[in-house]
Design a protein around this motif. Structure first.
Motif, PDB file in Angstrom:
ATOM      1  N   ASN A 160      15.456  -1.381   5.144  1.00  0.00           N
ATOM      2  CA  ASN A 160      16.138  -0.115   5.597  1.00  0.00           C
ATOM      3  C   ASN A 160      17.313   0.313   4.252  1.00  0.00           C
ATOM      4  O   ASN A 160      17.249   1.551   4.065  1.00  0.00           O
ATOM      5  N   LYS A 161      17.698  -0.557   3.689  1.00  0.00           N
ATOM      6  CA  LYS A 161      18.597  -0.085   2.421  1.00  0.00           C
ATOM      7  C   LYS A 161      17.985   0.390   1.369  1.00  0.00           C
ATOM      8  O   LYS A 161      18.878   1.010   0.516  1.00  0.00           O
ATOM      9  N   GLU A 162      16.568   0.250   1.301  1.00  0.00           N
ATOM     10  CA  GLU A 162      16.066   0.852   0.037  1.00  0.00           C
ATOM     11  C   GLU A 162      15.099   2.289   0.533  1.00  0.00           C
ATOM     12  O   GLU A 162      14.950   3.031  -0.315  1.00  0.00           O
ATOM     13  N   ARG A 163      14.930   2.503   1.556  1.00  0.00           N
ATOM     14  CA  ARG A 163      14.020   3.537   2.319  1.00  0.00           C
ATOM     15  C   ARG A 163      14.592   4.839   1.681  1.00  0.00           C
ATOM     16  O   ARG A 163      13.856   5.758   1.459  1.00  0.00           O
ATOM     17  N   ARG A 164      15.778   5.137   2.262  1.00  0.00           N
ATOM     18  CA  ARG A 164      16.195   6.443   1.905  1.00  0.00           C
ATOM     19  C   ARG A 164      16.226   6.857   0.538  1.00  0.00           C
ATOM     20  O   ARG A 164      15.931   8.089   0.053  1.00  0.00           O
ATOM     21  N   LYS A 165      16.441   5.925  -0.511  1.00  0.00           N
ATOM     22  CA  LYS A 165      16.287   6.193  -1.859  1.00  0.00           C
ATOM     23  C   LYS A 165      15.014   6.536  -2.175  1.00  0.00           C
ATOM     24  O   LYS A 165      14.563   7.574  -2.938  1.00  0.00           O
ATOM     25  N   THR A 188      21.175   3.116  10.032  1.00  0.00           N
ATOM     26  CA  THR A 188      20.748   3.371   8.653  1.00  0.00           C
ATOM     27  C   THR A 188      21.648   2.984   7.542  1.00  0.00           C
ATOM     28  O   THR A 188      22.785   2.330   8.019  1.00  0.00           O
ATOM     29  N   THR A 189      21.372   3.206   6.418  1.00  0.00           N
ATOM     30  CA  THR A 189      22.158   2.606   5.070  1.00  0.00           C
ATOM     31  C   THR A 189      22.228   3.665   4.060  1.00  0.00           C
ATOM     32  O   THR A 189      21.276   4.372   3.479  1.00  0.00           O
ATOM     33  N   PRO A 190      23.433   4.060   3.887  1.00  0.00           N
ATOM     34  CA  PRO A 190      23.825   4.959   2.668  1.00  0.00           C
ATOM     35  C   PRO A 190      23.187   4.548   1.370  1.00  0.00           C
ATOM     36  O   PRO A 190      23.031   3.325   0.841  1.00  0.00           O
ATOM     37  N   ALA A 191      22.565   5.431   0.628  1.00  0.00           N
ATOM     38  CA  ALA A 191      22.247   5.279  -0.656  1.00  0.00           C
ATOM     39  C   ALA A 191      23.270   5.029  -1.713  1.00  0.00           C
ATOM     40  O   ALA A 191      22.893   3.938  -2.613  1.00  0.00           O
ATOM     41  N   ASN A 192      24.074   5.604  -1.533  1.00  0.00           N
ATOM     42  CA  ASN A 192      25.143   5.180  -2.477  1.00  0.00           C
ATOM     43  C   ASN A 192      26.507   5.977  -2.091  1.00  0.00           C
ATOM     44  O   ASN A 192      26.523   6.922  -0.941  1.00  0.00           O
ATOM     45  N   PHE A 193      27.747   5.939  -2.835  1.00  0.00           N
ATOM     46  CA  PHE A 193      28.885   6.697  -2.457  1.00  0.00           C
ATOM     47  C   PHE A 193      29.304   7.476  -3.572  1.00  0.00           C
ATOM     48  O   PHE A 193      30.613   7.333  -3.748  1.00  0.00           O
ATOM     49  N   THR A 211      30.118  -3.253  -0.493  1.00  0.00           N
ATOM     50  CA  THR A 211      28.699  -4.148  -0.679  1.00  0.00           C
ATOM     51  C   THR A 211      27.643  -3.135  -0.482  1.00  0.00           C
ATOM     52  O   THR A 211      27.480  -3.009   0.594  1.00  0.00           O
ATOM     53  N   PRO A 212      27.238  -2.658  -1.682  1.00  0.00           N
ATOM     54  CA  PRO A 212      26.051  -1.472  -1.466  1.00  0.00           C
ATOM     55  C   PRO A 212      24.936  -2.075  -0.597  1.00  0.00           C
ATOM     56  O   PRO A 212      24.624  -3.375  -0.645  1.00  0.00           O
ATOM     57  N   GLY A 213      24.654  -1.334   0.357  1.00  0.00           N
ATOM     58  CA  GLY A 213      23.516  -1.647   1.225  1.00  0.00           C
ATOM     59  C   GLY A 213      23.722  -2.450   2.640  1.00  0.00           C
ATOM     60  O   GLY A 213      23.114  -2.889   3.306  1.00  0.00           O
TER      61      GLY A 213
END
Length: 592
Positions: free
Chosen positions: A464-469, A75-80, A252-254
């Motif tokens: 994947n990097k966009e789905r959570r948001k 998975t990929t965090p939306a932000n920190f 590096t976001p995503g």
């Protein structure tokens, strides 16, 4: 706590009211009889309280310093942004970089709540409406500036911001005085006094009503200090100031995050953390099968890598055989759900979805086994006091027990009774990850089963990097499978499960909930139960669990999660935290 694959900060006995119990033991048998919903005995979740714990954390025998621990996962965090964090993976990462008023340590496999930035676990007024915490001396940020009580107050206020903290918890809106209408330090009342700092060392919380579990809540990232002068609003997440043993190096976001040592962390003030590795390298959006296979082979960097995705079924012969020492399994705090937007899908159609849902085929397509889950039929997991063991029916004779592949013909009949059919199909819309093989296989199975049951399916593939948001946006295009995918208790009481995931207050933060649904009856029942004592609440939450599923079905119980960790041959002292279902990275060291 929102599930990601999967963070909760706790399974602790409710303050002063529930005796501490032994944490569930790890189950490495693969028999499906573990503590999270199989046929075996389920231990009650619990933890001790140690208000007198002091730093430094005891050394781990044989531990060595040095090396970089690599942590690749799917998975990929939306932000920190600390204010926005309510996901398992980001909280594990923040446990390395950020300290809050309280935190947890693991002692003999059991969780213990201890002071972190504070000198104790807080002092409560006689009426229970005021809590006071005093900060320790000598706590500094990574840049050498001192941490002040005003920084924690600002962070607490910031957690109300509807934009910066849209995905964060909502306990503060419900319990803090004036919190229901407060909009944070930038949009809200400048004179709001729900949390205040009378001096540099004292933090005072003023409450609308008693909140006996507040010391657990202030272990959350929303209470990691942020100096107002250094807040960059949306850009603060690019490099949040560290107070823990590690700090952001490159982000590096995503894609990835590297951590390095924080030169201004003082271990003498910290009872919970070690700094054995020189740093950490987190990589996101990886293929879990390829990653786990490489880690088990342990060549080069893979020997110092760790992955916490569910173990794939193709690798079971290895982790049950010659690679057994490279796999850790244990209970988790999370129940995974099939989330349905009740604003857009009427109840008869939600029940038809439950009848059509292909549980077994989805698990098979996802490579999941009894090492990683057991079927669920309830919202509250079995280890929580007050849990009611029930199986609701979506239709006469059709039980929702998280098993089987559904009944498409019966689902078609239910849709017809609701006014839908071939000439007027009901359309289901959801986001899925389109750049991962497993996610695409799961989606194919899911889509085919729903179409076979008579639904029209609009599956929106996104990276994947966009789905959570996207899935966490209440205004998204979906009508199902929005966040949260599941929920992990924040402490071992259902007051940390149902109130933050159902009803109007949960929706008020601006994020998504189970059902995305506001209902006066649900709100009233939550309020009624919260007015009871902690010991009286347990059975009432269990009854409400059953009532919600039978009368609303805002989310379909899917499975009770288990923690899985695969690690390289040079990664040492990996232990599953039974209250997170994830490893405690603060205790891991590398054999160079």
């Amino acid at each position: 706590m929102r599930w990601t694959k999967v963070l909760t900060v706790g399974a602790a006995a409710s303050l002063g009211f529930v005796a501490a119990c032994g944490a569930p033991a790890a189950n490495n048998t693969g028999s499906g009889n573990g503590t999270n919903g199989g046929n075996g005995k389920v231990d009650t979740a619990g933890a001790a309280l140690d208000p007198n714990a002091k730093g430094p954390a005891p050394e781990i025998p044989g531990a060595k310093r040095g090396g970089i621990l690599t942590v690749p996962y799917s998975t990929t965090p939306a932000n920190f942004d600390p204010s926005d964090q309510f996901y398992q993976d980001t909280a594990v990462i923040f446990s390395l970089t950020h300290r809050a008023l309280t935190t947890y340590v693991s002692r003999d496999g059991k969780q213990v709540l201890v002071p972190d930035l504070a000198t104790d676990l807080g002092k409560k007024s006689e009426d229970g409406l005021t809590w006071t915490f005093t900060l320790k001396d000598g706590i500094k940020y990574e840049d050498g500036t001192p941490v002040k009580a005003q920084d924690i107050v600002f962070a607490a206020k910031r957690s109300f911001d509807p934009d910066l903290a849209a995905n964060g918890p909502t306990y503060q809106k419900e319990f803090f005085k004036g919190g229901a209408d407060y909009q944070g330090p930038y949009k809200g009342d400048k004179n709001w006094k729900g949390v205040e700092a009378p001096d540099d060392k004292t933090v005072v919380f003023h409450l609308e009503k008693r909140f006996e579990t507040l010391p657990y809540f202030v272990s959350f990232n929303q209470f990691t200090p942020i100096p107002e002068a250094k807040d960059k609003k949306a850009d603060y997440q690019l490099h949040p100031l560290a107070t823990g043993p590690y700090m952001f190096d490159k982000y590096t976001p995503g894609t990835e995050l590297t951590l390095k040592r924080n030169p201004n962390w003082d271990p003498k003030t910290d009872p919970a953390r070690h700094d054995y590795p020189d740093g950490f390298h987190f990589k996101w959006g990886v293929d879990p099968i390829k990653t786990q296979t490489a880690i088990l082979a342990s060549n080069g960097e893979d020997a110092t890598s760790l992955n916490w995705d569910a173990i794939d079924s193709s690798l079971i012969p290895q982790i049950e055989g010659p690679k057994k020492a490279q796999f850790e399994e244990g209970p988790s705090s999370c129940v995974i759900m099939v989330n349905l937007d009740a604003r857009k899908i009427p109840l008869p159609v939600r029940k038809a979805i439950a009848v059509a849902w292909p549980f077994d085929s989805i698990h098979k397509a996802g490579g999941e086994t009894s090492h990683s889950f057991t079927p669920a039929s309830t919202i509250i997991p079995p280890q929580i006091p007050g849990h009611v063991d029930y199986v609701a029916e979506a239709a006469p004779g059709f039980k929702m027990n998280g098993q089987g592949d559904g009944d498409p013909e019966q689902a078609k009949k239910m849709l017809a009774a609701a006014g839908y059919g071939a000439d007027k199909p009901f359309e289901l819309v959801y986001y899925y990850t389109n750049d991962q093989d497993i996610a695409q296989k799961v989606n194919q199975v899911r889509k085919q089963a729903l179409e076979k049951a008579g639904f029209k399916v609009q599956d929106i593939g996104v990276p994947n990097k966009e789905r959570r948001k996207l899935a966490g946006d209440p205004k998204g295009k979906y009508n199902m499978l929005q966040s949260p995918r599941g929920w992990c208790f924040d402490w071992p009481s259902a007051d940390s499960i149902i109130p933050p995931t159902f009803g109007t207050i949960a929706l008020s933060q601006g994020g998504t909930t189970f059902g995305n649904f506001s209902d006066a009856k649900i709100d009233s029942e939550i309020k009624r139960i919260q007015q009871l004592s902690i010991t009286e609440q347990g059975p009432e939450w269990g009854k409400m669990d059953k009532w919600l599923t039978e009368n609303y079905l805002l989310a379909i119980p899917d499975y009770n999660d288990k923690g899985n960790t695969v690690f390289g041959t040079k990664v040492k002292n990996v232990h599953n935290n039974p209250n997170k279902g994830m490893p405690d990275l603060n205790d891991v060291w590398l054999d160079q």
